[in-house]
Write an enzyme that holds these catalytic residues in place. Structure first.
Site, PDB file in Angstrom:
ATOM      1  N   ASP A   1       3.145  -4.453   8.073  1.00 37.28           N
ATOM      2  CA  ASP A   1       1.940  -3.632   7.947  1.00 37.28           C
ATOM      3  C   ASP A   1       0.749  -4.579   8.082  1.00 37.28           C
ATOM      4  O   ASP A   1       0.414  -5.310   7.153  1.00 37.28           O
ATOM      5  CB  ASP A   1       1.958  -2.932   6.581  1.00 37.28           C
ATOM      6  CG  ASP A   1       0.620  -2.305   6.204  1.00 37.28           C
ATOM      7  OD1 ASP A   1      -0.354  -2.476   6.961  1.00 37.28           O
ATOM      8  OD2 ASP A   1       0.555  -1.664   5.141  1.00 37.28           O
TER       9      ASP A   1
ATOM     10  N   GLN B   1      -4.379  -5.139   6.994  1.00 40.52           N
ATOM     11  CA  GLN B   1      -5.315  -6.141   6.489  1.00 40.52           C
ATOM     12  C   GLN B   1      -5.070  -7.503   7.136  1.00 40.52           C
ATOM     13  O   GLN B   1      -5.664  -8.499   6.728  1.00 40.52           O
ATOM     14  CB  GLN B   1      -5.181  -6.274   4.959  1.00 40.52           C
ATOM     15  CG  GLN B   1      -5.400  -4.992   4.187  1.00 40.52           C
ATOM     16  CD  GLN B   1      -6.847  -4.510   4.199  1.00 40.52           C
ATOM     17  OE1 GLN B   1      -7.754  -5.219   4.607  1.00 40.52           O
ATOM     18  NE2 GLN B   1      -7.054  -3.281   3.762  1.00 40.52           N
TER      19      GLN B   1
ATOM     20  N   LYS C   1     -10.378  -0.860  10.615  1.00 39.66           N
ATOM     21  CA  LYS C   1     -10.533  -2.094   9.824  1.00 39.66           C
ATOM     22  C   LYS C   1     -10.799  -3.287  10.742  1.00 39.66           C
ATOM     23  O   LYS C   1     -11.043  -4.394  10.275  1.00 39.66           O
ATOM     24  CB  LYS C   1      -9.277  -2.346   8.982  1.00 39.66           C
ATOM     25  CG  LYS C   1      -9.043  -1.259   7.920  1.00 39.66           C
ATOM     26  CD  LYS C   1      -7.902  -1.616   7.030  1.00 39.66           C
ATOM     27  CE  LYS C   1      -7.262  -0.434   6.348  1.00 39.66           C
ATOM     28  NZ  LYS C   1      -8.029   0.118   5.250  1.00 39.66           N
TER      29      LYS C   1
ATOM     30  N   CYS D   1      -4.966   2.558  -3.489  1.00 35.01           N
ATOM     31  CA  CYS D   1      -3.727   3.088  -2.893  1.00 35.01           C
ATOM     32  C   CYS D   1      -2.580   2.099  -3.073  1.00 35.01           C
ATOM     33  O   CYS D   1      -1.728   1.947  -2.172  1.00 35.01           O
ATOM     34  CB  CYS D   1      -3.906   3.428  -1.417  1.00 35.01           C
ATOM     35  SG  CYS D   1      -5.191   4.637  -1.130  1.00 35.01           S
TER      36      CYS D   1
ATOM     37  N   HIS E   1       0.873  -1.178   0.000  1.00 33.12           N
ATOM     38  CA  HIS E   1       0.000   0.000   0.000  1.00 33.12           C
ATOM     39  C   HIS E   1       0.915   1.234   0.000  1.00 33.12           C
ATOM     40  O   HIS E   1       2.035   1.180   0.514  1.00 33.12           O
ATOM     41  CB  HIS E   1      -0.824  -0.053   1.295  1.00 33.12           C
ATOM     42  CG  HIS E   1      -1.856   1.004   1.446  1.00 33.12           C
ATOM     43  ND1 HIS E   1      -1.573   2.281   1.868  1.00 33.12           N
ATOM     44  CD2 HIS E   1      -3.201   0.969   1.251  1.00 33.12           C
ATOM     45  CE1 HIS E   1      -2.692   2.985   1.937  1.00 33.12           C
ATOM     46  NE2 HIS E   1      -3.702   2.208   1.564  1.00 33.12           N
TER      47      HIS E   1
HETATM   48  N1  C6P Z   1      -6.328   0.416   2.975  1.00 32.95           N
HETATM   49  C1  C6P Z   1      -8.179   0.017   1.482  1.00 32.95           C
HETATM   50  O1  C6P Z   1      -9.273   0.299   0.970  1.00 32.95           O
HETATM   51  P1  C6P Z   1      -4.979   3.799   7.163  1.00 32.95           P
HETATM   52  O2  C6P Z   1      -5.574   4.605   6.033  1.00 32.95           O
HETATM   53  O3  C6P Z   1      -3.821   4.473   7.812  1.00 32.95           O
HETATM   54  O4  C6P Z   1      -6.011   3.328   8.141  1.00 32.95           O
HETATM   55  O5  C6P Z   1      -4.433   2.434   6.511  1.00 32.95           O
HETATM   56  C2  C6P Z   1      -3.539   2.492   5.443  1.00 32.95           C
HETATM   57  C3  C6P Z   1      -3.279   1.132   4.908  1.00 32.95           C
HETATM   58  C4  C6P Z   1      -2.020   0.582   5.050  1.00 32.95           C
HETATM   59  N2  C6P Z   1      -1.752  -0.657   4.646  1.00 32.95           N
HETATM   60  C5  C6P Z   1      -2.684  -1.434   4.072  1.00 32.95           C
HETATM   61  C6  C6P Z   1      -2.326  -2.824   3.652  1.00 32.95           C
HETATM   62  C7  C6P Z   1      -3.971  -0.934   3.876  1.00 32.95           C
HETATM   63  O6  C6P Z   1      -4.891  -1.713   3.313  1.00 32.95           O
HETATM   64  C8  C6P Z   1      -4.277   0.393   4.292  1.00 32.95           C
HETATM   65  C9  C6P Z   1      -5.621   0.991   4.029  1.00 32.95           C
HETATM   66  C10 C6P Z   1      -7.677   0.843   2.632  1.00 32.95           C
HETATM   67  O7  C6P Z   1      -7.522  -0.935   1.080  1.00 32.95           O
HETATM   68  C11 C6P Z   1      -7.800   2.305   2.356  1.00 32.95           C
HETATM   69  S1  C6P Z   1      -6.754   2.835   1.059  1.00 32.95           S
END
Ligand code: C6P
Length: 405
Positions: free
Chosen positions: A199, A202, A225, A363, A122
């Protein structure tokens, strides 16, 4: 077996209608919905206990502090961290990685050093490292993937070397659903003394994680999430590593003593939590962890595997549909395209049928570039989804194909 009907009844939003139809929410990888227990914990906090934390001697401040620190202990248990000193509250995964890239990165990286990431990352696990490399003269290297969306383990072993200082990888790809062999990759990096970051944005929504068994130095995730609030997330950092890192933001709460001559910093983890934190968010996250932690995780895994298998089978039968990301090990995420229909148009028509999916680059632009696509449609499943909802997705795709195909 997971009692999905009972779980669904705990999520008020799932009884909403969208454009006159029952909501079919298949966008939990972007943000999951919240059960009543989380909503009540947040409003209960504001109704009965709110004040600032770590500051006051009055009752409310002490209650707020107890709830906030209680949430930290819940996170510690959830991740099986050794100590609450290793649990830093942040805004989310993005902020957690920026914290590490700025604080650890500026103090540990230099010219000739290498930061290793994968092609699946991401943007939150790409851009902060690009910035850290630009600041320090280190080099960013990217482990390739194959057409299934699997990270090339042989290339990884070849790229890992004496120059590698950091391995920063997703637990699960948000764009494709690939589950990475994080344990093996972290172990290989540790053998060479390489610092590791996972990270887990997910990763955690699919089951509890044991950071000590995983062996990583950093693990991060976002509350929203994990059926919790937005604006709160966690950076787990191994104490020995965190203790060596300089603070990244200055202000209240992160100090012990301030004078114009100089400042001494607070102990861990407060040194990394400048300013009034998201107290209600932490309380809500604690409630989400309680709620999620009480589920039978073997049953959750079984249910999500059923949803993924059913979706994969039904989608493959849709004429013109191509699945993007077909790794053997996947979390409950399906990305796809349909010949002749732009994913955004697809998303709009699905919405008119009450079906919420995400469309776009997720993203993860390098992933899209790898597959030579501008965007995909992505359906993602959580504990409250049903195979009937997967069927509703497939029916809605039929409507879209009739209109646009
Ligand atoms: N993915 C998706 O629709 P934040 O925005 O900080 O809570 O998380 C960022 C982020 C970082 N790593 C991974 C693997 C992610 O999936 C995400 C966020 C969302 O897939 C929003 S782009």
């Amino acid at each position: 077996m997971l009692d999905v009907a009972k779980i669904r009844a705990e999520f008020p939003i799932l009884s909403r209608k969208i454009r006159g139809r029952p909501l079919v929410y298949l966008d939990s990888a972007a943000s999951a919905q919240r059960p009543r227990a989380v909503i009540d914990a947040i409003s209960g906090y504001y109704e009965q206990h709110h004040s600032n934390v770590h500051r006051g001697v009055h009752t409310l401040s002490q209650e707020a502090t107890d709830l906030f620190e209680g949430a930290r202990e819940k996170v510690r248990r959830f991740l099986h961290a050794a100590s609450t000193r290793e649990v830093v509250f942040v805004r989310g995964t993005t902020e957690a990685i920026n914290l590490v890239a700025q604080s650890w990165g500026s103090s540990q990286l230099g010219p000739g050093d290498e930061v290793l990431i994968t092609w699946l990352e991401h943007h939150a696990n790409i851009v902060p490292w690009q910035q850290a490399c630009a600041r320090t003269g280190a080099t960013l290297r990217v482990i390739p993937i194959d057409r299934q969306g699997v990270v090339d383990q042989q290339a990884f072993r070849e790229m890992l070397g004496p120059r590698t200082r950091m391995l920063a990888i997703s637990h699960v790809s948000n764009a494709l659903g690939t589950v990475l062999p994080v344990r093996e990759m972290v172990a290989a990096a540790r053998e060479l003394g390489v610092t590791t970051l996972v990270d887990g944005a997910q990763g955690v929504p699919h089951g509890p994680v044991d950071v000590q068994a995983l062996g990583c130095d950093f693990y991060c995730f976002s509350g929203h999430k994990l059926y919790g609030p937005t604006g709160i997330g966690v950076l787990y950092a191994r104490e020995a590593v965190l203790a060596q890192m300089p603070p990244w933001q200055g202000g209240g709460d992160m100090i012990l003593n301030v004078s114009f001559e100089g400042t001494t910093y607070n102990e861990l983890p407060y040194r990394f939590e400048a300013g009034t934190p998201n107290i209600a968010g932490a309380v809500g996250l604690g409630a989400a962890i309680d709620w999620f932690g009480a589920l039978d995780h073997a049953a959750v895994a079984g249910h999500e595997a059923t949803l993924l298998a059913h979706a994969t089978e039904r989608l493959q039968q849709v004429p013109g549909l191509s699945l993007v990301g077909t790794a053997p090990g996947k979390a409950s995420v399906v990305s796809f395209t349909i010949d002749g229909i732009h994913p955004h148009d697809l998303g709009t028509i699905l919405d008119s049928e009450g079906v919420a999916i995400r469309t776009g680059h997720h993203c993860a632009m390098p992933v899209m570039k790898f597959f030579d696509l501008p965007a995909t449609a992505r359906a993602s499943f959580a504990v409250y989804n049903t195979t009937t909802e997967v069927d509703a997705l497939v029916d809605a795709l039929g409507v879209a194909r009739e209109m646009l195909g």
